[in-house]
Enzyme design. Structure first.
Site, mmCIF file in Angstrom:
data_model
loop_
_atom_site.group_PDB
_atom_site.id
_atom_site.type_symbol
_atom_site.label_atom_id
_atom_site.label_comp_id
_atom_site.label_asym_id
_atom_site.label_seq_id
_atom_site.Cartn_x
_atom_site.Cartn_y
_atom_site.Cartn_z
ATOM 1 C CG MET A 160 6.013 -0.775 5.919
ATOM 2 S SD MET A 160 7.599 -1.065 6.679
ATOM 3 C CE MET A 160 7.721 0.296 7.823
ATOM 4 C CE LYS B 150 9.816 -8.344 -0.047
ATOM 5 N NZ LYS B 150 9.006 -9.152 -0.762
ATOM 6 C CG ASP C 236 15.043 2.084 -0.835
ATOM 7 O OD1 ASP C 236 16.077 1.447 -1.030
ATOM 8 O OD2 ASP C 236 14.642 2.451 0.287
HETATM 9 N N1 SAH Z 1 10.636 6.479 4.542
HETATM 10 C C1 SAH Z 1 9.302 6.306 4.001
HETATM 11 C C2 SAH Z 1 8.605 5.111 4.568
HETATM 12 C C3 SAH Z 1 9.256 3.805 4.230
HETATM 13 S S1 SAH Z 1 8.358 2.450 4.850
HETATM 14 C C4 SAH Z 1 8.493 7.589 4.257
HETATM 15 O O1 SAH Z 1 8.941 8.465 4.992
HETATM 16 O O2 SAH Z 1 7.418 7.701 3.696
HETATM 17 C C5 SAH Z 1 7.353 2.034 3.488
HETATM 18 C C6 SAH Z 1 5.900 2.334 3.760
HETATM 19 O O3 SAH Z 1 5.636 3.709 3.530
HETATM 20 C C7 SAH Z 1 4.958 1.614 2.860
HETATM 21 O O4 SAH Z 1 4.715 0.288 3.287
HETATM 22 C C8 SAH Z 1 3.718 2.469 2.993
HETATM 23 O O5 SAH Z 1 3.055 2.198 4.204
HETATM 24 C C9 SAH Z 1 4.296 3.854 3.105
HETATM 25 N N2 SAH Z 1 4.293 4.565 1.822
HETATM 26 C C10 SAH Z 1 5.342 5.050 1.152
HETATM 27 N N3 SAH Z 1 4.968 5.684 0.029
HETATM 28 C C11 SAH Z 1 3.624 5.599 -0.010
HETATM 29 C C12 SAH Z 1 2.635 6.053 -0.940
HETATM 30 N N4 SAH Z 1 2.969 6.734 -2.050
HETATM 31 N N5 SAH Z 1 1.341 5.788 -0.668
HETATM 32 C C13 SAH Z 1 0.991 5.090 0.448
HETATM 33 N N6 SAH Z 1 1.888 4.651 1.335
HETATM 34 C C14 SAH Z 1 3.185 4.884 1.125
#
Ligand code: SAH
Length: 442
Positions: free
Chosen positions: A357, A244, A222
């Site tokens: 998000m 994306k 991803d």
């Molecule tokens: N499965 C992932 C989430 C996917 S949705 C998890 O468990 O973390 C994607 C969202 O995750 C992003 O829009 C953001 O809000 C958050 N996210 C993922 N990595 C991040 C990071 N390093 N710093 C801040 N937000 C993060």
């Protein structure tokens, strides 16, 4: 005396010897000429080591050796020589050489000590045993990927354990039988590993994630999987991007599902690598549902979700006896781009809210929480690119956070944390890789 153990015939030229070298001479391990170096000593040699305590002599030896095209090592001044002598973990025929490029021989020795503990003593015997079966395995598995899988299973399984326990004959029988059995079986269906890669820092991967990254044939990853994590994937593995496209559409979920199925049916071990945890806003459930429909074996490996990772690296405990007894993970936007949440349930004191998000909807989120009863001065933080060297933390309150974000230049991915626990950031923060820390006190 590593050189001597490697079978070298050693000639030592020196007017005087130190105690260690004296013992080697007394034990007859080296030949010794008790005089100063002369150019003729270089005749018929293969390797030269200049290790006298006179820097001028060492330099002269190095120059003369180089002029004759002989590899030369200069103790304590590696730049003068043409080769280095690494620290070696010796499990012949397996050898691990450690070099610090002359920066610190002590560091090399310490690393060597750690590897000595880590690599089983019988690794050499295992390598010898396996060598004897290579030609046979090549005939059984003309396909390179299948052959590699066979060896990976063997080298991590009971046969290897038998060697480590000193039962080489048992291990040989096991290998022979495994090769015979493999010939009888049709090529098997592949497998899918649904793996969480954590929020960005590669140190936050699980051991299992790392192991599967090392043995996958193909990796479907991803957008959120960070570059340092991708660097840990086995070099030979095929990589397929399924995120994306910049300014373009996201690869459709159905396409990804179909891709995973096709690859697994080709017999491949498919690593589906996702940011954070695959079961938290990661569509992991949807992906394995289709695998189940197709009867494809799979396993799920949890990862550190963005909320845990970002909170820890920002010094914001998600729960705290004094401030929050509950913590809710919420997605800040729906598939159609709107924000539509149960605001009554969210606007509660003594709980922490984490919005994934939420960047686009941050204005609506803060406004709705206030209009449903949370005080406007409730602390709120945005963490961008959490756990990575680019991490930024913006701290304000519900009223001021949207404006602060608008004036900043922070980049996705971002996470919003709302609740009294955010106050603790000031005292508990410890990870500050970049300078741009902004605080707006309410
Ligand atoms: N499965 C992932 C989430 C996917 S949705 C998890 O468990 O973390 C994607 C969202 O995750 C992003 O829009 C953001 O809000 C958050 N996210 C993922 N990595 C991040 C990071 N390093 N710093 C801040 N937000 C993060």
């Amino acid at each position: 005396m590593l050189l001597q153990r490697a079978g070298a015939e050693i000639l030592v030229v020196a007017p005087r010897l130190d105690r260690e070298m004296r013992t080697c001479v007394d034990d007859g391990l080296v030949r010794y000429l008790a005089r100063a170096f002369s150019e003729s000593d270089l005749e018929n040699q293969t390797l030269v080591i200049a290790a006298t305590d006179d820097a001028t002599v060492n330099r002269r030896i190095a120059e003369l050796a180089k002029a004759r095209g002989l590899p030369v090592n200069v103790a304590d001044e590696p730049a003068l020589g043409s080769c280095i002598l690494p620290s070696v973990v010796d499990r012949s025929p397996v050898q691990i050489a450690i070099s610090t490029g002359g920066a610190s021989p002590v560091l090399a020795r310490q690393l060597r000590a750690r590897l000595e503990n880590y690599v089983p003593a019988a690794y050499g015997r295992l390598a010898e045993l396996v060598e004897g079966f290579r030609a046979q395995a090549k005939r059984r598995f003309p396909d390179g990927a299948q052959r590699r899988r066979f060896w990976e299973q063997m080298l991590q399984g009971p046969a290897a354990e038998a060697v480590f326990a000193g039962r080489v004959d048992t291990a040989r029988d096991m290998l022979r039988k495994a090769l015979d059995d493999a010939a009888a079986k049709p090529p098997s269906c592949g497998e899918v590993y649904l793996v969480g890669a954590g929020p960005g820092d590669p140190d936050l991967l699980t051991f299992r994630a790392l192991r599967l990254m090392q043995q996958a044939d193909v990796v479907v990853y991803d957008r959120l999987v960070s570059a340092p994590i991708l660097d840990l994937i086995r070099c030979g593995a095929e990589r397929i991007y399924a995120g994306k496209y910049p300014r373009g559409p996201r690869v459709a979920q159905e396409e990804i599902n179909a891709l995973l199925i096709r690859l697994a049916k080709e017999g491949k071990r498919v690593l589906r690598l996702k940011g954070g945890d695959p079961f938290i806003f990661g569509r992991g459930g949807e992906e394995i549902a289709t695998l189940i429909d197709e009867g494809i074996p799979f396993q799920v490996v949890p990862g550190i979700t963005a909320a845990s990772g970002c909170a820890a690296y920002a010094g914001i405990p998600l729960t705290h006896r004094d401030y929050a007894q509950a913590c809710v993970f919420v997605t800040g936007h729906r598939q159609d781009g709107t924000v539509d949440l149960n605001w009554e349930m969210l606007a509660h004191p003594r709980q922490t809210l984490v919005f994934y998000m939420g960047l686009l909807g941050v204005g609506i989120i803060c406004e709705q929480l206030i209009s449903h009863g949370l005080p406007p001065n409730t602390p709120a933080a945005m963490i961008a690119q959490g756990t990575t060297p680019a991490q930024r933390v913006l701290v304000a309150d519900l009223e001021k956070l949207p404006g602060l974000i608008e004036r900043s230049d922070i980049k996705a991915p971002t996470l919003i944390i709302v609740g009294e626990v955010v106050r603790l950031h000031d005292r508990l923060r410890w990870f500050s890789p970049s300078e741009g820390e902004h605080n707006v006190k309410s």
